[in-house]
Every structure is written in structure tokens, then in C-alpha cells.
Write a protein that holds these residues in place. Structure first.
Motif, PDB file in Angstrom:
ATOM      1  N   SER A 100      -6.896  -1.215   5.128  1.00 51.14           N
ATOM      2  CA  SER A 100      -5.986  -2.302   5.519  1.00 51.14           C
ATOM      3  C   SER A 100      -5.496  -2.365   6.962  1.00 51.14           C
ATOM      4  O   SER A 100      -4.960  -3.377   7.358  1.00 51.14           O
ATOM      5  N   SER A 101      -5.586  -1.315   7.731  1.00 45.86           N
ATOM      6  CA  SER A 101      -5.031  -1.237   9.115  1.00 45.86           C
ATOM      7  C   SER A 101      -3.540  -0.921   9.172  1.00 45.86           C
ATOM      8  O   SER A 101      -2.972  -0.794  10.271  1.00 45.86           O
TER       9      SER A 101
ATOM     10  N   PHE B 216      -2.803  -1.313   1.348  1.00 49.21           N
ATOM     11  CA  PHE B 216      -2.418  -2.732   1.268  1.00 49.21           C
ATOM     12  C   PHE B 216      -1.093  -2.786   0.514  1.00 49.21           C
ATOM     13  O   PHE B 216      -0.148  -3.441   0.936  1.00 49.21           O
TER      14      PHE B 216
ATOM     15  N   LEU C 263       5.767   0.611  11.298  1.00 46.07           N
ATOM     16  CA  LEU C 263       4.652   0.629  12.246  1.00 46.07           C
ATOM     17  C   LEU C 263       3.617  -0.373  11.745  1.00 46.07           C
ATOM     18  O   LEU C 263       3.146  -0.278  10.629  1.00 46.07           O
ATOM     19  N   CYS C 264       3.283  -1.329  12.597  1.00 44.32           N
ATOM     20  CA  CYS C 264       2.428  -2.434  12.157  1.00 44.32           C
ATOM     21  C   CYS C 264       1.018  -1.950  11.829  1.00 44.32           C
ATOM     22  O   CYS C 264       0.545  -2.104  10.710  1.00 44.32           O
TER      23      CYS C 264
ATOM     24  N   LEU D 180       1.462 -13.110   2.588  1.00 48.78           N
ATOM     25  CA  LEU D 180       1.094 -11.720   2.310  1.00 48.78           C
ATOM     26  C   LEU D 180       1.901 -11.093   1.174  1.00 48.78           C
ATOM     27  O   LEU D 180       1.386 -10.320   0.364  1.00 48.78           O
TER      28      LEU D 180
END
Ligand code: C5P
Length: 317
Positions: free
Chosen positions: A100-101, A254, A263-264, A283
Motif C-alpha cells: 500500500s505505500s 491498507f 506518516l503518509c 478511501l
């Protein structure tokens, strides 16, 4: 929840957000930049199996632009588009990972597990170099939004050189190809053509805009309040894409684990809860539905940020 191990609440609603995010969500709801036409008749109580069935039967996943597709076939663009659908370069796979990053991937030590899958999907500018222990090294497919393609380094960075590339842009709700071609959010088509000329051997697809709006419709139809009239996040689009080429899909962070953070991204020093909860994208609601479709345990979410979804080939409707 037991032992205070709270995981994603599948009934999250915008009213549960802080003031700033709630306002952002309401603003986007009012905006309707893409001309969404839809009544809100959401039914919030469909079961996980029913949702899986809807995604399987009502979404043309992996629908991409091919060189013969009208009315684009007369444009120079079409000479650079692949002649065949995405599935000619992707799958079928047994087990897949969607990474998901999210910032909560930091210190997750999930790298080995992620790499153990047959195929790994990553998003946008998410790197592996320097983060191998947490996110692994394998990249089978990279889903790119048109905003990332508009960055200077897109054409030159080695970040994008491995795997199959798949791009998308927030198109008009009508999914009319000429309307979109003449008014993209970011210059997806010119950047696509530049990249293809520089890297002609790397498979590179563009998602048909109907895909994002069909996924959007599945969300709105299953949520009891009006959602943002913007496309779903890359995270859900990539998950649905992998569900159509894999027998089983594991999505990492996710639904946030116990490492949940503001933290993005794991790869950037930038903090904003909107990255995890959504502002522009619906989202929050995407996560509610993924929570309901999850076949793994709450413990897997809490400890590993891991959700397990069946591929559509394994779903009987
Ligand atoms: O930010 P970006 O779109 O590149 O991240 C890829 C996807 O990962 C997002 O579209 C979103 O679905 C998910 N994500 C998340 N929480 C974060 C960051 C990203 O759920 N903090």
C-alpha cells in the motif's frame, strides 16, 4: 475489541473524522468535478461474500486501452498502445501481494513475506531500494496515477524500470474516451507517449476509465451515506486489478496494523492523516468494504497489516 487490539472499524463514517478531515470530505462531496450522476441508495449491510460477488460480476477489471480501440485508433497515441489486453503480460498467478505505500510499513519487516508471493503490485513512486527489509524487492506490476507521470523524474528514473506499468487518470464519469482525451486531469497521454518512445520494450498499459467508475459505483452502492464523487484510490484499484489475475491477494497496510501512524508514505518524511483516512478519495469507505471482504483474521491485520482476499476465479456467485 479484545485486549484493546483495535483494528479498522468497518462502519467508519465521515462523522467519526476530526474537524479538518470531515470538512475536506464534505467539500469534495459537494464539488463533483467529474460529473458523477448517481443517486445515493447505498445498502450498508451486504456480507463479504455478496460484496466479492458484486466486484466480480459488475466490474470489468483489467479493461485497458488497446491500439484498435475506437475512437482513439486514428490518433498517434494508438500506435504506441499495446495491441493486446493486460492479461497477455500479467498472470494468472497463484498468490499475490499488494503493497500500500503506507507509513506503517516502516519497521514492519514484511519484505521476505511480500517477496514470497508470485506477483507483487506497488504504487506510484514507492521505492524498494533502501527499504527491502520492510517492503521487499520484487515488483511485478506498478500502478501509476497521471500525477506521478507528470513529475520530472518519471521519464528518467530507474524507479519505474521493472515490471509491467499500468497508468490511470481521473476521467469524466461518462467514461467517454474523446471527452477524457481532450480534458485529462494530468497529461497522461503525452507522458505515456514520451515514456513508450524511451522504453519501447517495457509493457505499459492504460486503464479504461470505465473501470474506476464501476469500482466507485460498488462503493457508493454499499455505503449508507454519500461518498466523495471522486475516483477510488490507487489502493483499491490495484487490489481489484490483482483479484482478477491472482487466486489469492494479500494487501499490506491498507487496513493499518498496530504500527498505524500519521506518516503518509514509508518513503517520505511527510505527515498527514488524510493519506490513511482519505480526503479526495473515498478511501475511508474503500477500507470499510475491504474489511468486510477480508478472509484473514483481525490478528493478521493488527500484527502484520495483512488482509487476505480471494481472487475472482475463486469466488462462486
Ligand atoms: O499515496 P499513493 O496513492 O501513492 O499510495 C498508494 C495507495 O496506498 C493509496 O492509493 C491508498 O489506497 C494506500 N495508502 C493508504 N494509507 C497511506 C498511504 C497510502 O491506505 N497512509
Amino acid at each position: 475489541s479484545p485486549n484493546g487490539r483495535t483494528v479498522w472499524n468497518e462502519n467508519m463514517s465521515s462523522s467519526m473524522l476530526g474537524t479538518r478531515l470531515r470538512k475536506a470530505v464534505l467539500n469534495y462531496q459537494a464539488m463533483n468535478k467529474y460529473g458523477v450522476e448517481s443517486s445515493v441508495s447505498g445498502q450498508a449491510n451486504r456480507s463479504g461474500p455478496e460484496l466479492l460477488c458484486q466486484f466480480k460480476t459488475k466490474v470489468d477489471a483489467v479493461s485497458t486501452l488497446t491500439s484498435d480501440l475506437q475512437p482513439l485508433a486514428s490518433l498517434t497515441l494508438s500506435t504506441l498502445l499495446p495491441p493486446n489486453p493486460l492479461t497477455s503480460d500479467l498472470g494468472p498467478y497463484r498468490s499475490c501481494a499488494v503493497v500500500s505505500s503506507a507509513g506503517s510499513l516502516r519497521h514492519s519487516a514484511l519484505g521476505k513475506e511480500i517477496d514470497s508471493h508470485d506477483a507483487v503490485l506497488r504504487f506510484n513512486a514507492a521505492p524498494t531500494a533502501g527499504y527491502e527489509r520492510d517492503v521487499g524487492t520484487k515488483t511485478t506490476v506498478r500502478l501509476l496515477n497521471s500525477q506521478v507521470m507528470d513529475e520530472q523524474r518519471f521519464l528518467s528514473s530507474s524507479l519505474y524500470s521493472s515490471g509491467v506499468l499500468v497508468a490511470w487518470d481521473p476521467a469524466p464519469f461518462s467514461a467517454d474516451l474523446m471527452q477524457w482525451y481532450n480534458r485529462t486531469d494530468y497529461p497522461i497521454f503525452s507522458q505515456y507517449q514520451r515514456y513508450r518512445r524511451l522504453h519501447p520494450l517495457q509493457p505499459f498499459y492504460i486503464l479504461h476509465p470505465r473501470f474506476q467508475w464501476q469500482v466507485w459505483r460498488r462503493i457508493q452502492d454499499n455505503i449508507g451515506e454519500p461518498i466523495q464523487r471522486n475516483p477510488p484510490s490507487s489502493g483499491l484499484l490495484g487490489t481489484v486489478l490483482m483479484m482478477s489475475v491472482c487466486d489469492v491477494v494479500h494487501v499490506y497496510e491498507f487496513l493499518p496494523s498496530r504500527r498505524k501512524t500519521e506518516l503518509c508514505h514509508y518513503y517520505q518524511r511527510f505527515y498527514d492523516a488524510a493519506c490513511t483516512l482519505g480526503a479526495y478519495h473515498p478511501l475511508l469507505y474503500e477500507k470499510n468494504l475491504v474489511k468486510r471482504m477480508n478472509r484473514g483474521t483481525d490478528r493478521d491485520i493488527y500484527n502484520h497489516g495483512r488482509v487476505t482476499l480471494p481472487g475472482f476465479s475463486q469466488v462462486n456467485c
